[in-house]
Motif scaffolding. Structure first.
Motif, mmCIF file in Angstrom:
data_model
loop_
_atom_site.group_PDB
_atom_site.id
_atom_site.type_symbol
_atom_site.label_atom_id
_atom_site.label_comp_id
_atom_site.label_asym_id
_atom_site.label_seq_id
_atom_site.Cartn_x
_atom_site.Cartn_y
_atom_site.Cartn_z
ATOM 1 N N LEU A 1 0.830 -1.200 0.000
ATOM 2 C CA LEU A 1 0.000 0.000 0.000
ATOM 3 C C LEU A 1 0.867 1.254 0.000
ATOM 4 O O LEU A 1 1.848 1.339 0.759
ATOM 5 N N ARG B 1 -7.683 3.570 4.258
ATOM 6 C CA ARG B 1 -7.065 2.301 3.868
ATOM 7 C C ARG B 1 -7.662 1.796 2.560
ATOM 8 O O ARG B 1 -6.946 1.283 1.690
ATOM 9 N N TRP B 2 -8.982 1.959 2.389
ATOM 10 C CA TRP B 2 -9.621 1.524 1.152
ATOM 11 C C TRP B 2 -9.125 2.341 -0.036
ATOM 12 O O TRP B 2 -8.865 1.796 -1.098
ATOM 13 N N ARG C 1 -6.204 3.834 -0.318
ATOM 14 C CA ARG C 1 -4.840 3.393 -0.601
ATOM 15 C C ARG C 1 -4.856 2.050 -1.332
ATOM 16 O O ARG C 1 -4.030 1.815 -2.228
ATOM 17 N N TRP C 2 -5.781 1.190 -0.956
ATOM 18 C CA TRP C 2 -5.899 -0.108 -1.611
ATOM 19 C C TRP C 2 -6.262 0.059 -3.094
ATOM 20 O O TRP C 2 -5.675 -0.585 -3.962
ATOM 21 N N GLU D 1 -12.278 -6.641 -5.583
ATOM 22 C CA GLU D 1 -11.422 -5.753 -4.785
ATOM 23 C C GLU D 1 -11.727 -5.891 -3.284
ATOM 24 O O GLU D 1 -10.816 -5.866 -2.455
ATOM 25 N N ASP E 1 -10.224 -9.273 -2.130
ATOM 26 C CA ASP E 1 -8.767 -9.254 -2.051
ATOM 27 C C ASP E 1 -8.263 -8.389 -0.898
ATOM 28 O O ASP E 1 -7.186 -8.655 -0.346
ATOM 29 N N LEU E 2 -9.022 -7.347 -0.544
ATOM 30 C CA LEU E 2 -8.620 -6.535 0.607
ATOM 31 C C LEU E 2 -8.613 -7.377 1.883
ATOM 32 O O LEU E 2 -7.662 -7.309 2.678
ATOM 33 N N TRP F 1 -5.699 -9.698 1.821
ATOM 34 C CA TRP F 1 -4.441 -8.972 2.061
ATOM 35 C C TRP F 1 -4.280 -8.636 3.543
ATOM 36 O O TRP F 1 -3.188 -8.774 4.106
ATOM 37 N N SER G 1 -13.058 -3.222 8.638
ATOM 38 C CA SER G 1 -12.740 -2.595 7.361
ATOM 39 C C SER G 1 -13.815 -2.823 6.299
ATOM 40 O O SER G 1 -14.305 -1.868 5.686
#
Length: 414
Positions: free
Chosen positions: A14, A68-69, A71-72, A87, A90-91, A94, A137
């Protein structure tokens, strides 16, 4: 299909893009981009989030989740309004395998990170994301996209989908509870069941002796006597103390309702000593808990309201002395378990003092078998079995099956 997208999750890093900053507008916290400008979709959402009567702490929490989202999405090269369930999936993957970024490398805590303290039997924090953080999140992201899809300006499909429910909706709804949305977030990991950890009486006395001031003794005595949350205690003002009836008024987390709570006589003794140590009058509208040192914030040397970080430092110093890792929430658990074991207090009494919205919350957490007490009873059981096995075998007539006799007498006969 969205789920057909495959990425090398382990190789994603990130970027240090944007930041969360305080703001003077309707939303007390905003997400800023690399040019220090507010991210407009997030600002609009957080403004609506505030209008729905959410607290500033919740706004801050959601802002960091959306940072954070963002940046992802930057790392994947995907626009926010073109995100898909791939997405979102995968977040979560990760977060479950990566380490949290740190501003500074570990020093003192390097040898204890992720280990279990032999005294408290609690695990030290490590550099992995906690399950609660991972669950939070996608909840934040789903709420954000629900807002924009409702406005007709987001993607057609929420990137954080729900698993469909089976059977009749709300089939087992409790009429005493409000209706909640059906289904659960698809990619949420299941949190481990954690039992509340009580500080034993002898350990509590050690912790109390390790405190360095009457202020710290008064503050922790209040928490361990009525189970108030740390921030609820820190928000107390001088007008919220009823010296005659030995009550303190707190503002409850979530509902923000004011409630008077009793405190032990010992807590009020230490509270009086703390106020006497200040050597100056605290006005009724001023915070009760003040820093021990005076600082100049443009109006001369003055004491400052005690922050949550300062309170954490109090416990950090005591823990360093005792080689423990107690937290403020352990004090709340201790007070709750003490009250739950008292035959003179009902479950409803405990719920009221702890400030739980539902009785089921109190019952699920505190009205359970004490793990240490269960271990004690099992040890007694094992000791009794050893005594039975050590007794001489009774004299019996010959001709009986030895295996049958072993079963009859509860063990092998000697």
């Amino acid at each position: 299909m969205f789920d057909d997208v495959e990425r090398e999750i382990e190789s994603i890093v990130l970027p240090h893009w944007g930041a969360v900053r305080r703001a003077a507008g309707a939303a007390p916290w905003l997400v800023l981009d690399d040019a220090s400008a507010p991210v407009v979709p997030v600002r609009i959402f957080l403004t609506d989030f505030v209008a729905r009567d959410n607290s500033p702490k919740s706004v801050r929490s959601y802002a960091f989740g959306l940072l954070r989202w963002w940046r992802w999405l930057h790392a994947l090269g995907v626009d926010w309004n073109k995100a898909t369930p791939a997405e979102g999936r995968d977040l979560v993957l990760w977060l479950r395998q990566t380490s949290k970024p740190r501003n500074l490398p570990r020093t003192k805590s390097l040898s204890t990170a992720g280990t279990i303290n032999p005294i408290t039997r609690k695990r030290y924090l490590d550099d992995q994301y906690a399950i609660r953080t991972i669950r939070h999140s996608p909840t934040v992201v789903r709420s954000f996209y629900e807002f924009w899809i409702e406005r007709g300006e987001g993607p057609l499909i929420n990137p954080i989908p729900l698993d469909p429910t089976h059977g009749r909706p709300h089939a087992h709804h409790n009429p005493m509870l409000p209706f909640r949305p059906e289904g659960r977030i698809r990619y949420n990991p299941t949190p481990p069941k954690q039992h509340p950890r009580e500080i034993p009486d002898d350990r509590w006395r050690e912790l109390f002796k390790a405190l360095r001031s009457n202020r710290d003794r008064a503050l922790l005595s209040l928490v361990v006597s009525n189970g108030a949350r740390a921030q609820e205690i820190l928000d107390i003002r001088m007008a919220d103390v009823d010296w005659g009836d030995q009550l303190v008024r707190v503002t409850r987390k979530g509902t923000r309702a004011e409630q008077w709570l009793p405190a032990s006589p010992d807590a009020f003794v230490w509270l009086r000593l703390y106020v006497a140590d200040l050597g100056e009058r605290i006005e009724p509208g001023e915070p009760l808990w003040q820093t021990r040192r005076r600082r100049d914030r443009g109006v001369g040397l003055r004491r400052q309201p005690m922050s949550y970080e300062a309170l954490r430092k109090v416990l950090t110093r005591a823990n360093d002395t005792l080689s423990t890792n107690w937290t403020m929430h352990d004090l709340r658990h201790t007070a709750a378990l003490r009250m739950a074991r008292d035959e003179n207090l009902s479950a409803r009494d405990v719920q009221t003092i702890l400030g739980h919205a539902h009785l089921s919350t109190t019952a699920d957490i505190y009205l359970i078998e004490d793990h240490d007490e269960v271990i004690r009873r099992v040890r007694c059981h094992l000791a009794e079995r050893e005594q039975i096995a050590a007794q001489p075998a009774p004299d019996v007539a010959t001709g009986y099956d030895e295996a049958v006799l072993d079963i009859l007498f509860g063990g092998p006969r000697r």
